[in-house]
Design a protein around this motif. Structure first.
Motif, PDB file in Angstrom:
ATOM      1  N   SER A 156       6.791   1.318  -0.138  1.00  0.00           N
ATOM      2  CA  SER A 156       6.299   2.126  -1.088  1.00  0.00           C
ATOM      3  C   SER A 156       6.858   3.679  -1.041  1.00  0.00           C
ATOM      4  O   SER A 156       7.312   4.205  -1.959  1.00  0.00           O
ATOM      5  CB  SER A 156       4.741   2.256  -1.009  1.00  0.00           C
TER       6      SER A 156
ATOM      7  N   GLY B 139       6.123   7.167  -2.563  1.00  0.00           N
ATOM      8  CA  GLY B 139       4.879   7.074  -1.833  1.00  0.00           C
ATOM      9  C   GLY B 139       3.729   6.570  -2.772  1.00  0.00           C
ATOM     10  O   GLY B 139       2.403   6.517  -2.515  1.00  0.00           O
ATOM     11  N   GLY B 140       3.934   6.148  -3.995  1.00  0.00           N
ATOM     12  CA  GLY B 140       2.796   5.501  -4.787  1.00  0.00           C
ATOM     13  C   GLY B 140       2.951   3.764  -4.331  1.00  0.00           C
ATOM     14  O   GLY B 140       3.771   3.159  -3.901  1.00  0.00           O
ATOM     15  N   GLY B 141       1.798   3.254  -4.556  1.00  0.00           N
ATOM     16  CA  GLY B 141       1.755   1.953  -4.253  1.00  0.00           C
ATOM     17  C   GLY B 141       2.429   0.883  -5.123  1.00  0.00           C
ATOM     18  O   GLY B 141       2.562   1.474  -6.412  1.00  0.00           O
TER      19      GLY B 141
ATOM     20  N   ASP C 248      -5.098   2.988  -3.163  1.00  0.00           N
ATOM     21  CA  ASP C 248      -5.097   1.575  -2.819  1.00  0.00           C
ATOM     22  C   ASP C 248      -6.269   0.696  -3.165  1.00  0.00           C
ATOM     23  O   ASP C 248      -6.422  -0.496  -3.083  1.00  0.00           O
ATOM     24  CB  ASP C 248      -4.526   1.332  -1.315  1.00  0.00           C
TER      25      ASP C 248
ATOM     26  N   SER D  51       0.772  -1.259  -0.085  1.00  0.00           N
ATOM     27  CA  SER D  51       0.028  -0.001  -0.006  1.00  0.00           C
ATOM     28  C   SER D  51       0.952   1.238   0.082  1.00  0.00           C
ATOM     29  O   SER D  51       2.246   1.144   0.231  1.00  0.00           O
ATOM     30  CB  SER D  51      -0.932   0.094   1.065  1.00  0.00           C
ATOM     31  N   LYS D  52       0.143   2.401  -0.132  1.00  0.00           N
ATOM     32  CA  LYS D  52       0.805   3.716  -0.335  1.00  0.00           C
ATOM     33  C   LYS D  52       1.746   4.095   0.934  1.00  0.00           C
ATOM     34  O   LYS D  52       2.463   4.568   0.975  1.00  0.00           O
ATOM     35  CB  LYS D  52      -0.002   4.608  -0.700  1.00  0.00           C
TER      36      LYS D  52
ATOM     37  N   ASN E 139       4.272   0.259 -10.405  1.00  0.00           N
ATOM     38  CA  ASN E 139       4.221   1.116  -9.137  1.00  0.00           C
ATOM     39  C   ASN E 139       3.781   2.519  -9.235  1.00  0.00           C
ATOM     40  O   ASN E 139       3.408   2.854 -10.590  1.00  0.00           O
ATOM     41  CB  ASN E 139       5.790   1.358  -8.366  1.00  0.00           C
TER      42      ASN E 139
END
Length: 989
Positions: free
Chosen positions: A462, A468-470, A526, A456-457, A521
């Motif tokens: 991540s 910071g992206g999933g 999410d 998850s983010k 990614n």
């Protein structure tokens, strides 16, 4: 008109003759009735096969032990049942027959499954061990191999992650026989070579037969180097419909926990500046203390002598000791047997399925989740004063070397596997003339799984790796195997003294593997997890890690022609010869085919005239055999020059893929060959109250496959995979079966197995390729400590090689002995100062099983152990050192290691004696005797596994994987070994 009258006249005469013959035959047969009982306790035995000798007429006894069938005058009835000695009795007239069967305790007439056939135990001339359900380890099993752990001398079965439901068993027969090739035995399930253990449930297995020596395994040629395990499942049998139901409930508990510093102890070592105010036992939080596993198996069987079946359905829910770690599976198995054409044609079919859903996130059973045991490693080293959540309920990540919050990872990531496995096989057997059987066998085995992983983010991964992206990953894997085999088997007895059996056959197997995976990614939400993988921004954002997409396929083909000749003279002298001519697509153009011969002989000494007065000896047989087997367990295409991909480079805003040759061709690449000589002695004494076997073997594996440096030019790359080295292995195996006490109400059976083994790396080199030493067991960071194990020509495998501990300096620095006997610090010693420190491969293995029967009660107590080896305790080496601060550490850092004030160093200081004995299984059961026609049998039991371990080793568990070249290294993963407690029920209707 005349012709029509003649036709009807002839037809009428023929019909009259047939009717008279039928009436005459009917007058010559009669109804025979009776009852079959156990000769020791007088209990009735349902399901006993009753057959008129030399006919297809037969039946089975009912729930009350009675039977009834039509039998001709002067006929003989054959009574047979698993676990009892068969009897042949003349059919009696008038009064019902009363038959008392005698239990066949390790009977010499037991049927042993060998390659492409069966033999009577007293005719076997090779080293073959058989384990049947009554000898299986009791309780719930995670792998079918758990059932025979410790039951076969020379067979090592180890579960390196304890009862992790998603881990397999490490299996090896008679030690290490290769460096780069496959070291696992060949698994054959109902004739399918390379059978999948996931398709087996403990209640569906009829027997394990382990072919240990080269003379026994040579019939499987290039796959027999590491021995063969033949697994036979339960089959249908004639009789009234019968049903069985088996179930158990199982709980796991941690057998031994690591002793970390408490929060208060930690602050004293790490200082007040590292005190974050909390008191957290992370190891405890990672345990599923409410775990409960359950298993159910329902089977039905029945039919006639000519057409019968057995079908079973099962479901299991296995929960591991770690949170987010489990496996749910269900499936079934069907066996159908049909005989026709007056008993000359038989069809046998099997179909098996397994569907399972695994949670691989906890316990770290896969690469996508951080490596084996990583979460529990974090639990040991994480600052115990660090809170798990902040004031807003968000997870807190700790800062430090190799640190993360394992609870956060488990909740912010997922890793699931959905797996489906199928096998189907059919065998058609025709007996066109007496004693000749022609058989055709076909099988398909398919194993496929889908993996999904999402981070998850908010996950640490991540945030650190994907801005910071999933992150999402999906992967597919498909294994397919197709097998066809045809055999002809002819048996002939001459003058009642000479018996010949000749078997010849053809085998074809094709295997293919296909994989596909992709990841992406930069997911802004999410919500979709991994189900909208194209939504990740990394596809369009070059600042994010590049998404990947991979596909792969490989295949190989194996073809063989084989034959076996058995000769038996008066059941006294036996001779067996085997030859397999086999070809594999994996090897070079000059060595596609190879021959694998074997010869063995047996002499039943107890049948000689000079032995007849020795009544104390019931059976004494000497066996000797020599066989050559092969190993083709290497990657495909190693003999060929292949094209591979290099790196991808970003040029002018585009990713450009590079290609090039990635290996040298080797047309002389061939299989490893193992040459093995085995001598054995089978004995039975004191009216079969004491028996067993002793085997002594010597084996040498030549043409070892290994990667060697190659000159540039003329070679394309700087290494080549080729045949050079030699390994030798010698050992002794002892099996003893005893019945110390046997009365009407009480029986005590005691079984002991023992084996010793010695191995040696005879050579690494030849005139062309040189490699006088090799290193294994690279130690993890920090410290760049290098490998712990060295193998040299003329020396044993598994040898620890390093510095000898000589004490500590006044300021806590290490001192090691130098070559000249003086002492030096780590900066003052070099490679020349290293010496042999011990060996990580056990020299001895033993087990002792005791089973007690008192009336309806039964109790089994099972011990097993390994001896003569050292363990490198990496857990203490790294985490038992104050230098691990500001991470947490083991309590040994302020205990026995308190004077150490230096970075971890590898030496014999961390080598410990690994010898252990385990009270591995205790089972108490009760068999109800119910006076009802609806329930045949009812048994309840309670079982405990891994109850106690007796050892001087200070780590969590001295039982490590001992089937690899880096055996004896106790890694840094702290995944718990468990004790399991089981209550179960077996009921037959």
């Amino acid at each position: 008109m005349h012709k029509r009258s003649t036709f009807w006249a002839r037809t009428s005469i023929a019909a009259t003759v047939l009717m008279l013959l039928s009436l005459f035959a009917s007058s010559q047969s009669r109804t025979v009735t009776g009852k079959v009982m156990d000769g020791s306790d007088q209990s009735v035995i349902p399901g006993v096969s009753v057959q008129v000798k030399n006919t297809n007429t037969g039946t089975v006894t009912k729930a009350d032990g009675t039977f009834s069938l039509q039998a001709p005058e002067n006929s003989v009835l054959i009574f047979s049942f698993v676990g009892y000695q068969p009897q042949e009795v003349p059919a009696s007239k008038g009064a019902p027959m009363l038959i008392k069967l005698t239990a066949a305790v390790k009977s010499l007439q037991d049927i042993v499954v060998v390659g492409y056939g069966t033999q009577k135990r007293n005719e076997v001339t090779t080293s073959v061990a058989t384990v049947k359900p009554e000898s299986f380890n009791q309780g719930g099993s995670r792998s079918p191999m758990d059932l025979i752990q410790g039951k076969v001398a020379g067979l090592s079965v180890t579960r390196t992650q304890g009862n992790n439901p998603n881990s397999g068993a490490s299996i090896q027969i008679r030690g290490i026989s290769s460096i780069s090739g496959n070291m696992n035995p060949l698994i054959v399930i109902d004739g399918i070579p390379g059978g999948n253990l996931d398709l087996l449930q403990q209640d569906d297995i009829a027997s394990f037969d382990v072919l240990k020596d080269g003379a026994a395994a040579a019939i499987y040629g290039t796959r027999g180097n590491n021995g063969v395990i033949l697994i036979t499942t339960k089959k249908g049998k004639a009789g009234d419909p019968q049903y069985t139901y088996s179930t158990y409930l199982q709980r796991e508990g941690v057998a031994k926990r690591p002793h970390m510093l408490s929060a208060a102890e930690y602050v004293k070592v790490a200082g007040a500046s590292n005190n974050q105010g909390a008191d957290v036992d992370m190891y405890d939080l990672l345990l599923d203390k409410n775990n409960l596993s359950h298993y159910h198996n329902f089977a039905a069987s029945g039919g006639t002598v000519n057409s019968n079946y057995r079908a079973s359905l099962y479901y299991s829910d296995a929960n591991g000791i770690a949170i987010e770690n489990g496996r749910k599976q269900y499936g079934g198995r069907v066996n159908i047997n049909q005989t026709g054409l007056q008993g000359k044609l038989t069809l046998a079919m099997n179909l098996a399925t397994n569907f399972n859903k695994a949670n691989l996130n906890g316990g770290n059973s896969g690469d996508k989740a951080g490596g084996n045991g990583a979460d529990f490693e974090q639990a040991v080293q994480r600052n115990p004063t660090a809170p798990i959540y902040d004031a807003n309920g968000k997870f807190i990540e700790t800062n430090g070397y190799n640190n993360y919050n394992p609870l956060a990872r488990l909740q912010q990531e997922l890793y699931d596997r959905d797996q489906k496995t199928y096998s189907g096989d059919a065998r058609l057997t025709l007996e066109p003339i007496r004693d000749l059987k022609l058989s055709a066998f076909g099988a398909i085995l398919r194993d496929e799984w889908n993996d999904r992983n999402y981070r998850s983010k908010l996950s640490r991964s991540s945030i650190q790796d994907y801005s910071g992206g999933g992150y999402a990953y999906k992967g597919n894997h498909t294994d397919l195997s197709k097998t066809f085999e045809a055999t002809a088997d002819y048996t002939k007895t001459v003058n009642s003294d000479h018996t010949f059996n000749l078997m010849g056959g053809y085998s074809y197997q094709y295997q293919t593997l296909e994989t596909y995976d992709m990841d992406n990614n930069g997911f802004l939400t999410d919500a979709f997890q991994d189900w909208n993988i194209n939504a990740g921004n990394a596809i369009n954002d070059p600042k994010l890690p590049r998404p990947s997409q991979n596909s792969f396929k490989e295949d190989n083909t194996l073809i063989a022609f084989f034959g076996r000749l058995n000769y038996n003279y008066k059941q006294k002298y036996m001779l067996q010869a085997i030859l397999r001519h086999e070809g594999s697509s994996r090897f070079g153009a000059n060595y596609k085919w190879g021959n694998f011969p074997a010869v063995s002989a047996g002499w039943v000494i107890s049948k000689e005239a000079f032995m007849q007065n020795l009544t104390v000896i019931n059976n004494l047989k000497l066996r000797a055999g020599y066989g050559i087997t092969g190993n083709q367990g290497i990657p495909n295409y190693k003999s060929l020059i292949t094209l591979g991909t290099g790196g991808a480079y970003l040029q002018y805003g585009k990713w450009i893929q590079t290609y090039g040759p990635d290996k040298n061709p080797n047309p002389n690449l061939r299989w490893e060959k193992k040459k093995e000589f085995n001598v054995g002695l089978d004995f039975s004494l004191l009216q079969n109250r004491l028996g067993g076997a002793i085997d002594v073997y010597s084996r040498k594996t030549v043409d070892l496959l290994f990667g060697y440096a190659a000159a540039l030019p003329p070679n394309i790359v700087d290494n080549i995979f080729t045949n050079v080295g030699t390994i030798s292995n010698n050992g002794v195996e002892v099996v003893i079966n005893a019945v110390p006490i046997k009365t009407r109400d009480f029986v005590w059976n005691s079984d002991v197995t023992f084996n010793s083994q010695r191995n040696k790396m005879v050579s690494f080199s030849n005139n062309i390729y040189k490699a006088t030493e090799q290193y294994f067991g690279d130690l993890p960071s920090p410290g760049n400590l290098g490998p712990a194990i060295r193998v040299v020509e003329g020396g044993p495998l598994g040898t620890f090689y390093g510095y000898r501990y000589a004490g500590l300096t006044d300021d806590g620095n290490w001192l090691f002995y130098k070559k000249d006997g003086t002492k030096g610090t780590p900066s003052e010693v070099n490679q020349d100062d290293k010496v042999v420190l011990g060996n990580g491969i056990p020299k001895y293995m033993a087990s002792w099983n005791n089973t007690f029967h008192y009336k309806n009660f039964d109790l089994s107590v099972f011990f097993r152990g390994k001896f003569g080896f050292k363990i490198l305790n990496l857990q203490d080496m790294y985490f038992g050192n104050k230098k691990w601060s500001p991470n947490n550490m083991l309590s040994s850092a302020i205990g026995k290691n308190s004077k150490i004030n230096a970075d971890p160093q590898f030496s014999d200081y961390y080598l410990e004696k690994g010898d252990f004995v385990k009270l591995d299984n205790i089972t108490l059961g009760y068999n109800f005797k119910l006076k009802t026609k609806y329930i045949r049998n009812l048994r309840v039991y309670a079982s405990g596994r891994n109850i106690a371990t007796f050892t001087k080793y200070s780590g969590l568990d001295p039982e490590l994987e001992d089937t690899a070249l880096d055996s004896g290294i106790d890694g840094r993963g702290f995944y718990p070994r468990t004790r399991s407690y089981t209550i179960g029920l077996n009921i037959g209707f």
